[in-house]
Design an enzyme around this catalytic site. Sequence first.
Site, PDB file in Angstrom:
ATOM      1  N   HIS A  21      -0.223   0.093  -9.727  1.00 12.95           N
ATOM      2  CA  HIS A  21      -1.095  -0.522  -8.990  1.00 12.95           C
ATOM      3  C   HIS A  21      -1.677  -1.782  -9.918  1.00 12.95           C
ATOM      4  O   HIS A  21      -2.664  -2.300 -10.038  1.00 12.95           O
ATOM      5  CB  HIS A  21      -2.114   0.196  -8.517  1.00 12.95           C
ATOM      6  CG  HIS A  21      -2.903  -0.488  -7.237  1.00 12.95           C
ATOM      7  ND1 HIS A  21      -3.337   0.029  -6.180  1.00 12.95           N
ATOM      8  CD2 HIS A  21      -2.833  -1.636  -6.937  1.00 12.95           C
ATOM      9  CE1 HIS A  21      -3.620  -0.539  -5.034  1.00 12.95           C
ATOM     10  NE2 HIS A  21      -3.676  -1.834  -5.517  1.00 12.95           N
TER      11      HIS A  21
ATOM     12  N   ARG B 286       0.754  -1.246  -0.125  1.00 10.52           N
ATOM     13  CA  ARG B 286      -0.020   0.032   0.135  1.00 10.52           C
ATOM     14  C   ARG B 286       0.930   1.432   0.066  1.00 10.52           C
ATOM     15  O   ARG B 286       1.869   1.418   0.644  1.00 10.52           O
ATOM     16  CB  ARG B 286      -0.868   0.053   1.370  1.00 10.52           C
ATOM     17  CG  ARG B 286      -2.262  -0.815   1.071  1.00 10.52           C
ATOM     18  CD  ARG B 286      -3.174  -0.113  -0.165  1.00 10.52           C
ATOM     19  NE  ARG B 286      -4.373  -0.941  -0.320  1.00 10.52           N
ATOM     20  CZ  ARG B 286      -4.209  -1.768  -1.305  1.00 10.52           C
ATOM     21  NH1 ARG B 286      -3.497  -2.273  -1.952  1.00 10.52           N
ATOM     22  NH2 ARG B 286      -5.762  -2.366  -1.362  1.00 10.52           N
TER      23      ARG B 286
ATOM     24  N   GLU C  17      -3.316   8.055  -5.326  1.00  3.79           N
ATOM     25  CA  GLU C  17      -3.353   7.345  -6.884  1.00  3.79           C
ATOM     26  C   GLU C  17      -4.742   7.792  -7.397  1.00  3.79           C
ATOM     27  O   GLU C  17      -5.621   8.047  -6.650  1.00  3.79           O
ATOM     28  CB  GLU C  17      -3.618   5.588  -6.408  1.00  3.79           C
ATOM     29  CG  GLU C  17      -2.359   5.121  -5.961  1.00  3.79           C
ATOM     30  CD  GLU C  17      -2.456   3.403  -5.808  1.00  3.79           C
ATOM     31  OE1 GLU C  17      -3.356   2.913  -6.202  1.00  3.79           O
ATOM     32  OE2 GLU C  17      -1.666   2.823  -5.041  1.00  3.79           O
TER      33      GLU C  17
HETATM   34  N1  LIG Z   1      -0.575  -4.299  -5.128  1.00  2.00           N
HETATM   35  C1  LIG Z   1      -1.426  -4.595  -5.442  1.00  2.00           C
HETATM   36  O1  LIG Z   1      -2.283  -4.794  -6.478  1.00  2.00           O
HETATM   37  C2  LIG Z   1      -1.929  -5.590  -4.197  1.00  2.00           C
HETATM   38  C3  LIG Z   1      -2.661  -6.967  -4.554  1.00  2.00           C
HETATM   39  C4  LIG Z   1      -3.283  -7.777  -3.423  1.00  2.00           C
HETATM   40  C5  LIG Z   1      -2.760  -7.148  -2.062  1.00  2.00           C
HETATM   41  N2  LIG Z   1      -2.306  -6.150  -1.614  1.00  2.00           N
HETATM   42  C6  LIG Z   1      -1.973  -5.517  -0.484  1.00  2.00           C
HETATM   43  O2  LIG Z   1      -0.617  -6.400   0.070  1.00  2.00           O
HETATM   44  C7  LIG Z   1      -0.813  -6.237   1.341  1.00  2.00           C
HETATM   45  C8  LIG Z   1      -0.633  -7.732   2.038  1.00  2.00           C
HETATM   46  O3  LIG Z   1      -1.632  -8.375   1.584  1.00  2.00           O
HETATM   47  P1  LIG Z   1      -2.041 -10.166   2.137  1.00  2.00           P
HETATM   48  O4  LIG Z   1      -2.983 -10.638   1.219  1.00  2.00           O
HETATM   49  O5  LIG Z   1      -0.857 -10.679   2.211  1.00  2.00           O
HETATM   50  O6  LIG Z   1      -2.532  -9.819   3.728  1.00  2.00           O
HETATM   51  P2  LIG Z   1      -2.218 -10.577   5.053  1.00  2.00           P
HETATM   52  O7  LIG Z   1      -3.430 -10.147   5.749  1.00  2.00           O
HETATM   53  O8  LIG Z   1      -2.541 -12.130   4.615  1.00  2.00           O
HETATM   54  O9  LIG Z   1      -0.994 -10.282   5.541  1.00  2.00           O
HETATM   55  C9  LIG Z   1      -0.534  -9.254   6.156  1.00  2.00           C
HETATM   56  C10 LIG Z   1       0.595  -9.596   7.164  1.00  2.00           C
HETATM   57  O10 LIG Z   1       0.961  -8.131   7.678  1.00  2.00           O
HETATM   58  C11 LIG Z   1       1.185  -8.267   9.175  1.00  2.00           C
HETATM   59  N3  LIG Z   1       1.151  -7.090  10.075  1.00  2.00           N
HETATM   60  C12 LIG Z   1      -0.030  -6.394  10.291  1.00  2.00           C
HETATM   61  N4  LIG Z   1       0.648  -5.528  10.724  1.00  2.00           N
HETATM   62  C13 LIG Z   1       1.946  -5.221  10.992  1.00  2.00           C
HETATM   63  C14 LIG Z   1       2.813  -4.456  11.392  1.00  2.00           C
HETATM   64  N5  LIG Z   1       2.684  -3.315  11.823  1.00  2.00           N
HETATM   65  N6  LIG Z   1       3.959  -4.854  11.175  1.00  2.00           N
HETATM   66  C15 LIG Z   1       4.408  -6.093  10.589  1.00  2.00           C
HETATM   67  N7  LIG Z   1       3.744  -6.822  10.241  1.00  2.00           N
HETATM   68  C16 LIG Z   1       2.103  -6.620  10.452  1.00  2.00           C
HETATM   69  C17 LIG Z   1      -0.104  -9.495   9.535  1.00  2.00           C
HETATM   70  O11 LIG Z   1       0.159 -10.111  10.714  1.00  2.00           O
HETATM   71  C18 LIG Z   1      -0.033 -10.384   8.268  1.00  2.00           C
HETATM   72  O12 LIG Z   1       0.637 -11.368   8.470  1.00  2.00           O
HETATM   73  C19 LIG Z   1      -2.234  -5.400   1.902  1.00  2.00           C
HETATM   74  O13 LIG Z   1      -1.767  -4.440   2.153  1.00  2.00           O
HETATM   75  C20 LIG Z   1      -2.698  -5.603   0.668  1.00  2.00           C
HETATM   76  O14 LIG Z   1      -3.701  -4.678   0.342  1.00  2.00           O
HETATM   77  C21 LIG Z   1      -1.595  -5.336  -2.771  1.00  2.00           C
HETATM   78  O1  LIG Z   2      -5.820  -4.934  -2.238  1.00  2.00           O
HETATM   79  C1  LIG Z   2      -5.995  -5.469  -3.395  1.00  2.00           C
HETATM   80  O2  LIG Z   2      -6.511  -6.559  -3.529  1.00  2.00           O
HETATM   81  C2  LIG Z   2      -5.061  -4.694  -4.410  1.00  2.00           C
HETATM   82  O3  LIG Z   2      -4.632  -3.584  -4.110  1.00  2.00           O
HETATM   83  C3  LIG Z   2      -5.464  -4.767  -5.529  1.00  2.00           C
HETATM   84  O4  LIG Z   2      -6.282  -3.792  -6.081  1.00  2.00           O
HETATM   85  P1  LIG Z   2      -6.941  -3.389  -7.460  1.00  2.00           P
HETATM   86  O5  LIG Z   2      -8.065  -4.570  -7.277  1.00  2.00           O
HETATM   87  O6  LIG Z   2      -7.371  -2.186  -7.483  1.00  2.00           O
HETATM   88  O7  LIG Z   2      -5.862  -4.192  -8.414  1.00  2.00           O
END
Ligand SMILES: NC(=O)c1ccc[n+]([C@@H]2O[C@H](COP(=O)([O-])OP(=O)(O)OC[C@H]3O[C@@H](n4cnc5c(N)ncnc54)[C@H](O)[C@@H]3O)[C@@H](O)[C@H]2O)c1
Ligand SMILES: O=C(O)[C@H](O)COP(=O)(O)O
Length: 527
Positions: free
Chosen positions: A279, A230, A259
Amino acid sequence: MPKVLVSDPIDQVGIDILSQVATVDVKTTLSPEELLQVLPEYDAIMIRSGTKLTKEAVEAGKNLKIIGRAGVGVDNVDVPTATRMGIVVVNSPEGNTIAAAEHTLAMMMSLSRFIPAANASLKGGKWDRKSFTGVEVYKKTLGILGLGKIGSHVATVAKSLGMRILAYDPFLTAERAEKLGVHLVELEILLREADYITLHLPKTKETAHLINADRIAIMKDGVRIINCARGGIIDEVAIAEAIKSGKVGGIALDVFENEPLEADSGLRELGANVILTPHLGASTEEAQTNVAVDVAEQIRDVLLGLPARSAVNIPGLRPDVWQKLKPYLQLAEMLGNLVGQLAGGRVDTLNVKLQGEIANSESQPIVVAALKGLLSPALRERVNFVNASIEAKERGIHVTETRDPSVEDYSGSIHLTAHGSQGEQSVTGALLGKSEIRITSINEFPINVAPTHYMLLTLHRDMPGIIGRIGSLLGNFNVNIASMQVGRRMVRGEAVMVLNIDDPLPSGLLDEIVHIQGVTDAFVVKL
Ligand SMILES: NC(=O)c1ccc[n+]([C@@H]2O[C@H](COP(=O)([O-])OP(=O)(O)OC[C@H]3O[C@@H](n4cnc5c(N)ncnc54)[C@H](O)[C@@H]3O)[C@@H](O)[C@H]2O)c1
Ligand SMILES: O=C(O)[C@H](O)COP(=O)(O)O
């Protein structure tokens, strides 16, 4: 037909699922003002990260039952406001895990070998091999912040590339880390030792600007940093400075504080060691199919009155658990409604006791159902499974839970005790067969009554003539009695009578019943 608004680009397969039960409007170019205007029309909205459902927007969605986020992060939704309004918020916790992890790994490799810059250079007419000498990831240390679903997959693949993995995640057990072959360390150690740092945390108050100038200062010189989690977890000003000074060897960002990234953002000006993608972490065909199906199915189910499997603001129930609990949820809701009406005024404590076969079941949904029933005479359709706990808390209702597997009168039963301004009332209910609901005790007097819409309950002394007098009074007022039952613990002692009646009780009649000699109290209940 309910109406669903799809306000971000969603795979067609999701639209097809929604169309089975709803009229679907796909409007992916709405301005925030236009969104506010159209939201009141809709029963559900399906979004990705592009739509910002602020407090104002959620409040505008007066008819919304569900907000579906086709992805993981719900930081673009004001979830507390949705919860207060009784709107279920669902996401797809795993649909894009692999896509985001693979994008991260692609970023790490691209940073190591300058692939985007080398490609641009070649397409720009050059044949420059000297400027793009990279580094290997083999035997390097990768520091993962947040070892959840995405972080774990990154760890697994990176290990197979020969990397040493450090992780910082205060919420993770050492066993889980060990299973993944990862060293769980303190943040400072990770920052000092890692050659590559990748972020996989949610954006929260605690993680905002987690990577700032002070923390960058303790990192290894030339460290490479990847953020596919994020925007805002990294301080963009600090990281740009660190790139310019050479302290940081490269950054790859998929997400940004604002964004879309501003056209004049300084990040766009940085050199070959800075890779930016708009993204795209979840943008694979597979992930988009997964999240669209996952979330559209949940919207469809909620619109059909079924539970959501991955709601972020109510506990999700697996379909098999839901099937088993469903009749008990209906029972708990009916009993909550009944005990609340018997308690009359303000209830300050509700005890929910699970007995027999359900004593070992998941209690939270049953407690929530009881609270929903308890509050429904006052709040009507404003209270639902999403906000019942919050509404109860705000009214100062203290909830306790007990369990007693040894009660075997029925296979499973629920006993509720409500304490309030007018004393204590208790009710028990059980299932006959798989789903027929019975009230099996009132204030500990055993009965066996099928609940109906209108009921009259009396507490009286068990003596000849009382039942006849009440019956005649109802007859005089043209109230038809469908069935009648008396529960007592001893002959000529205290008793409870439950009358299922076909018609509402005319006003004034309850007073007359209470004045019959031997009647100590009477209640009209509407379920
Ligand atoms: N770029 C994209 O398009 C995209 C796609 C999917 C997910 N994401 C983002 O990726 C991130 C991770 O997603 P995920 O599915 O693995 O989530 P998840 O909930 O499985 O994992 C998150 C991890 O972060 C840990 N955490 C929470 N607070 C913390 C802190 N202060 N310090 C250290 N660790 C901490 C949690 O314990 C957990 O294990 C999220 O922010 C999600 O929105 C982005
Ligand atoms: O949190 C998520 O699942 C990702 O950031 C994906 O975002 P998007 O659906 O806008 O691609």
